[in-house]
Design an enzyme around this catalytic site. Structure first.
Site, PDB file in Angstrom:
ATOM      1  CE  LYS A  50      -4.048  -2.917   1.799  1.00  0.00           C
ATOM      2  NZ  LYS A  50      -4.432  -3.048   3.184  1.00  0.00           N
ATOM      3  CD  GLN A  94      -3.677  -4.734   6.461  1.00  0.00           C
ATOM      4  OE1 GLN A  94      -3.953  -4.283   5.416  1.00  0.00           O
ATOM      5  NE2 GLN A  94      -3.969  -6.094   6.014  1.00  0.00           N
ATOM      6  CG  ASP A 117      -9.951  -0.976   4.672  1.00  0.00           C
ATOM      7  OD1 ASP A 117     -10.243  -0.934   3.635  1.00  0.00           O
ATOM      8  OD2 ASP A 117      -9.485  -0.723   6.124  1.00  0.00           O
TER       9      ASP A 117
HETATM   10  N1  GUN Z   1      -7.054  -7.554   5.796  1.00  0.00           N
HETATM   11  C1  GUN Z   1      -7.285  -7.896   5.287  1.00  0.00           C
HETATM   12  N2  GUN Z   1      -7.876  -7.534   4.231  1.00  0.00           N
HETATM   13  C2  GUN Z   1      -8.029  -6.008   4.213  1.00  0.00           C
HETATM   14  C3  GUN Z   1      -8.509  -5.151   3.605  1.00  0.00           C
HETATM   15  O1  GUN Z   1      -8.721  -5.087   2.457  1.00  0.00           O
HETATM   16  N3  GUN Z   1      -8.625  -3.829   4.751  1.00  0.00           N
HETATM   17  C4  GUN Z   1      -7.853  -4.365   5.304  1.00  0.00           C
HETATM   18  N4  GUN Z   1      -8.250  -2.820   6.455  1.00  0.00           N
HETATM   19  N5  GUN Z   1      -7.335  -5.186   6.250  1.00  0.00           N
HETATM   20  C5  GUN Z   1      -7.728  -6.464   5.351  1.00  0.00           C
END
Ligand code: GUN
Length: 286
Positions: A50, A94, A117
């Site tokens: 990211k 996350q 998200d």
């Molecule tokens: N963990 C696995 N996929 C995701 C996601 O799309 N967003 C977040 N915040 N955590 C994750």
């Protein structure tokens, strides 16, 4: 045909980068804060991806890496600070979080306007009733992949395997929207005769989190197969000691499917690209 998620994601990022520079010329500097708690290896790797994308599209990276021992209270305090910081447009925590932190409480603490998200209940609710909302990144990435591959979705029977809040539930909703117009069946661990149901699918979305959930005998000739699985399998021939496999038996299915996404290089890069797009939108709505 193998759907090249890496290429589609690169195209999305290039488009976002162009719009970021336009926003910057108007004095808006799109900014995302990615919060990582602890050292879960998969999470560390996702967050690195990211951050790399943020740099590529020219956004401000306000990421914070906190120790595993961070208290829920301290995490909530940080979110509150970021909520009140006008220079921050998006906040992503996350997942998964360490066990001593209540994930739901954390998600609910994020200002829905900064929830890139799309996990906050307000945004989930808006999505369900068709009001504007940030679309969850992985589900949205799947829809864009289907579009770019030219898959005819209207009237198609889509079978989703998995009912998670991150993928299974939201992708089922998106597939059933008027724009996509699929008939959707959602399968999960309680499903009886899963093979029979999957065999009826024109489009299979595998998001079970388990290798070989979809085998060749379960796939109708010409079906479209989207593999959302990211499973680490021990592999001594690899430098890091593992390799990534999806939820579908790729080698056995690739000649039977009309379209299939690989792992890695399919859905994964799209998740990050759609996150960039959601951050851009959050900054544009500012
Ligand atoms: N963990 C696995 N996929 C995701 C996601 O799309 N967003 C977040 N915040 N955590 C994750």
């Amino acid at each position: 045909m193998i759907i090249d998620g890496k290429q589609v994601a690169a195209d999305v990022r290039a488009d976002v980068a162009k719009k970021v520079s336009e926003l910057k010329s108007k004095g808006i500097n799109p900014c995302l804060a990615v919060i990582l708690v602890g050292e879960n290896p998969a999470s560390v790797s996702y967050v690195t991806g990211k951050q790399k994308a943020l740099a590529e599209v020219g956004m401000v990276d306000r990421s914070v890496h906190l120790p595993e021992s961070t208290s829920e209270e301290d995490l909530l305090k940080l979110i509150d600070e970021l909520n009140n910081d006008d220079s921050v447009h998006g906040i992503l925590v996350q997942l998964p979080l360490p066990k001593h932190i209540n994930e739901e409480k954390v998600i609910m603490a994020i200002n829905p306007k900064k929830d890139v998200d799309g996990f906050h209940p307000v945004n989930v609710g808006n999505l369900v009733i068709g009001r504007p909302a940030p679309l969850p990144c992985t589900p949205h990435g799947i829809i864009v992949l289907l579009e770019k591959a030219g898959v005819k979705t209207s009237g198609a029977h889509a079978v989703v395997i998995g009912r998670s809040n991150i993928v299974g539930k939201p992708v089922s909703l998106l597939l059933a929207r008027k724009e996509t117009n699929c008939t959707v069946t959602m399968c999960h661990t309680g499903t009886k005769n899963m093979a029979e149901i999957v065999k009826q699918a024109d489009i299979i979305i595998a998001a079970a989190g388990r290798p070989n959930t979809v085998t060749a005998d379960m796939v109708k000739e010409g079906a479209v197969v989207i593999d959302v699985g990211v499973n680490r399998i021990p592999d001594e021939t690899k430098k890091n000691g593992f390799r990534l496999v999806g939820d579908v038996d790729f080698d056995a299915i690739k000649d039977k499917a009309s379209f299939i996404t690989p792992v890695p290089g399919g859905v994964g890069p799209m998740t990050i690209a759609m996150l960039m797009q959601n951050t851009l939108e959050a900054a544009s709505n500012d």
